[in-house]
Design an enzyme around this catalytic site. Structure first.
Site, mmCIF file in Angstrom:
data_model
loop_
_atom_site.group_PDB
_atom_site.id
_atom_site.type_symbol
_atom_site.label_atom_id
_atom_site.label_comp_id
_atom_site.label_asym_id
_atom_site.label_seq_id
_atom_site.Cartn_x
_atom_site.Cartn_y
_atom_site.Cartn_z
ATOM 1 N N ASP A 177 31.435 -24.791 -0.046
ATOM 2 C CA ASP A 177 30.248 -25.789 0.484
ATOM 3 C C ASP A 177 28.810 -25.670 0.099
ATOM 4 O O ASP A 177 28.339 -24.377 0.493
ATOM 5 C CB ASP A 177 30.453 -25.877 2.099
ATOM 6 C CG ASP A 177 29.667 -27.313 2.415
ATOM 7 O OD1 ASP A 177 29.483 -28.087 1.687
ATOM 8 O OD2 ASP A 177 29.235 -27.187 3.598
ATOM 9 N N ASP A 222 25.168 -32.497 -1.986
ATOM 10 C CA ASP A 222 26.285 -31.990 -1.255
ATOM 11 C C ASP A 222 27.595 -32.167 -1.878
ATOM 12 O O ASP A 222 27.872 -33.148 -2.234
ATOM 13 C CB ASP A 222 26.237 -32.975 -0.007
ATOM 14 C CG ASP A 222 27.140 -32.728 1.132
ATOM 15 O OD1 ASP A 222 27.924 -31.979 1.080
ATOM 16 O OD2 ASP A 222 26.934 -33.359 2.212
#
Ligand SMILES: *[C@@H]1O[C@H](CO)[C@@H](O)[C@H](O)[C@H]1NC(C)=O
Ligand SMILES: *[C@@H]1O[C@H](CO)[C@@H](O)[C@H](O)[C@H]1NC(C)=O
Ligand SMILES: *[C@@H]1O[C@H](CO)[C@@H](O)[C@H](O)[C@H]1NC(C)=O
Ligand SMILES: *[C@@H]1O[C@H](CO)[C@@H](O)[C@H](O)[C@H]1NC(C)=O
Ligand SMILES: *[C@@H]1O[C@H](CO)[C@@H](O)[C@H](O)[C@H]1NC(C)=O
Length: 436
Positions: free
Chosen positions: A317, A119
Site C-alpha cells: 500500500d 493511492d
C-alpha cells in the site's frame, strides 16, 4: 515546451530556472520538464507541496501524526477486505486521508494543474470543482475548459458510481471518505499525465464536501477497478505502472510514477500479484516468511496465508506509512529484532513499542515472498529523531479491532525502491533504487 511561450513568459520561466539553479542542487525541481509517461512524486512535506505544515512539526509530532493516520487507513483497508464496501468508483466508506505522496495532473483544455493524492489501493478519481461548498484548496474550473463534459444519467459509467441520483438528468453521486463525505457530478475531460493526454477521462467533479479528511486537490487512485485510471487508460498504459517513493527524511527529493510498460526496469525481482475476489482493487502478494538477520522468524502460517474467502493476506500500500503485521507475526518479528539488538533498554513511542534511546546496531529484516526476497536496509526499518537520541523500529501490530487478517507493506518500507505493478502478467516487481 518553452518554444511556444510568448516572450514575457519565456523570460519568466528562464528567470525561474535560474532562480532555482541559484538555490542550489538541494532544492527539488518542483517543475521539472515532463518526460514521456513519468510524473514526479512529492512527499506532502516536500518544499514543492502546498500541503506541508506551515509550522514545521517536531520529529515526534510528525511521527505520531503519521502513525495515527495509519490507524484510520488500516481500518479502512480492513473494512474493504471484510466486504463492507462495494463501491466501484471510490473506495467508499470509512477511509481517512493519509495521502503521503502527491503527483501533478493537468485537467482540461487549456490544462489546469492539480496536485492529486496517489493511492494504489483506491479506484477513485475525483477533483474539487468550481462552486464546491466545503472544498479547501485550489479547484478545477469546468467552464474554463473547452473539453469538459458532464455525464448524464444514461451514461454507462453512471452505473458504476455509488448511489447515483439524477438532478436535472446529471449523474450525481455521494460517497464518504473517512470523516468526510462528498457529493459530485460524474464528468469527463482530458486529463494530461506528464506529456500524455487522456481524452474523455471520467472522474467525479466535487460539488460539496464535508469534514476534513479529503486530499485537498483530489485523488488519483491506481487501483484496478472498473472506473480506475488503469481501466480507463488500458490502451495507453496496459495496466502497468511503477513508482519510486522518496524518503521522508529527504523531503527535498522527488520520486517518480512511471505509467505504461515503456521504460520499466528489466532487472527486477518479481513475485506473483494476487487478486482477492472480495476486493479486487487491492494489490495482494504472497508473503511466505520474514527473516531477521539470517534467521527465519517462527510465525504461525495462518498469520501470513493468503485467503481469497476471508480476504486475509498481505498487500502493498502506498497510503499507509508504517508496515503493519498481524499481531502474532509482528510480535515474533519484534522479539527476534530485540534479541538481535541485544541487552539494551527498550522504550515505547506512540504506537511503536521497540524504541531505543542509546545507539544500536540493527539487523536487516527480509520480507520473503514467493520467488522474491526483499531485504530492507536500516533506512527502511528505523526512524531516528533528528537529535539522534531515539530510534524506533518503524513497524507495528495491525489493530486488533478489525475483523480481517491483513498485513500491509507500507510506504516507509518501500521508499527508495522501485515497485513495478504488471497487472496483465500478475507480477509485482521490487528493485532498490535511489529516488530522485
Ligand atoms: C532542502 O531545501 C531547503 C530549502 O532550500 C534547505 O534549507 C535544506 O538544507 C535542504 N535540505 C536538504 C537535506 O538538502
Ligand atoms: C452538477 O450538477 C448539478 C445538478 O445537475 C448542477 O446544478 C451543477 O451545475 C453541476 N455542476 C457542474 C460543475 O457541472
Ligand atoms: C447527496 O449530497 C447532497 C449534498 O449534500 C444532498 O443534497 C443529497 O440529498 C445527497 N444524496 C443522497 C442520495 O444521499
Ligand atoms: C543487561 O544489562 C544490564 C545493565 O547494563 C546488566 O545489569 C545485566 O546484567 C545485563 N544482562 C545480560 C543478560 O547481559
Ligand atoms: C529467500 O531466502 C530464503 C531463506 O534465506 C531462501 O531459502 C530462498 O531461496 C530465498 N528465495 C529467493 C527467491 O531468493
Amino acid at each position: 515546451m518553452t518554444t511556444s511561450l510568448p516572450p514575457p513568459l519565456l523570460f519568466l520561466s528562464l528567470s525561474l530556472l535560474f532562480l532555482s539553479l541559484a538555490q542550489g542542487l538541494n532544492q527539488p525541481q518542483c517543475d521539472a520538464p515532463q518526460q514521456g509517461s513519468t510524473l514526479q512524486v512529492f512527499h506532502i512535506y516536500s518544499p514543492c507541496s502546498p500541503f506541508r505544515p506551515r509550522k514545521p512539526l517536531s520529529w515526534e509530532e510528525s511521527v505520531l501524526q503519521m502513525e495515527s493516520k495509519d490507524q484510520a487507513r488500516l481500518q479502512y483497508l480492513a473494512s474493504l477486505v471484510a466486504g463492507k464496501s462495494v463501491v466501484p468508483i471510490a473506495s467508499g466508506r470509512q477511509i481517512m486521508q493519509s495521502a503521503t505522496y502527491i503527483v501533478k495532473a493537468k485537467i482540461g483544455t487549456p490544462p489546469q494543474t492539480m496536485l492529486m493524492a496517489m493511492d494504489t489501493n483506491n479506484d477513485a478519481a475525483w477533483i474539487p470543482c468550481t462552486g464546491c461548498v466545503g472544498c479547501s484548496s485550489a479547484v478545477f474550473s469546468p467552464v474554463k475548459s473547452t473539453t469538459f463534459k458532464p455525464l448524464g444519467c444514461q451514461a454507462a459509467q453512471c452505473k458504476q458510481v455509488p448511489n447515483p441520483t439524477c438532478p436535472g438528468g446529471a449523474c450525481s453521486f455521494n460517497l464518504t471518505y473517512g470523516g468526510s463525505s462528498i457529493a459530485a457530478n460524474l464528468s469527463q475531460d482530458t486529463m494530461t499525465l506528464s506529456t500524455d493526454p487522456v481524452p474523455r477521462y471520467t472522474f467525479g467533479c466535487i460539488q460539496k464536501a464535508t469534514g476534513s479528511s479529503l486530499p485537498p486537490q483530489g485523488l488519483l487512485g491506481l487501483g484496478r477497478g472498473p472506473l480506475s485510471l488503469l481501466s480507463q487508460t488500458q490502451n495507453l498504459y496496459k495496466s502497468t505502472f511503477s513508482y519510486c517513493l522518496p524518503s521522508f527524511k529527504t523531503p527535498n527529493f522527488s520520486g517518480s510514477l512511471r505509467l505504461g510498460p515503456i521504460g520499466q526496469p528489466k532487472r527486477i525481482k518479481y513475485t506473483q500479484l494476487l487478486r482477492n475476489p472480495r476486493r479486487s482493487s487491492l494489490y495482494y502478494v504472497n508473503m511466505v516468511g520474514i527473516r531477521v538477520g539470517r534467521r527465519i522468524v517462527d510465525i504461525p502460517p495462518n498469520a501470513l496465508a493468503f485467503n481469497p474467502t476471508t480476504g486475509a493476506g498481505t498487500i502493498f500500500d502506498s497510503g499507509t506509512v508504517f508496515t503493519r503485521l498481524v499481531a502474532p507475526a509482528y510480535i515474533a518479528v519484534r522479539d527476534a529484532f530485540r534479541r538481535r539488538v541485544g541487552n539494551v533498554t527498550v522504550s515505547a513511542l506512540g504506537g511503536f513499542d521497540t524504541c531505543y534511546t542509546t545507539p544500536i546496531v540493527a539487523p536487516t529484516i527480509t520480507f520473503m515472498f514467493k520467488g522474491m526476497n526483499v531485504s530492507l536496509p536500516p533506512d527502511n526499518l528505523l526512524i531516528h529523531s533528528s537529535s539522534g537520541s531515539t530510534t524506533c523500529l518503524a513497524m507495528a501490530a495491525a489493530p486488533d479491532n478489525v475483523n480481517s487478517v491483513l498485513n500491509v507493506i507500507a510506504n516507509m518500507q518501500q521508499q527508495n525502491h522501485r515497485l513495478l505493478f504488471d497487472v496483465p502478467n500478475s507480477k509485482l516487481g521490487v528493485a532498490r533504487e535511489r529516488c530522485t
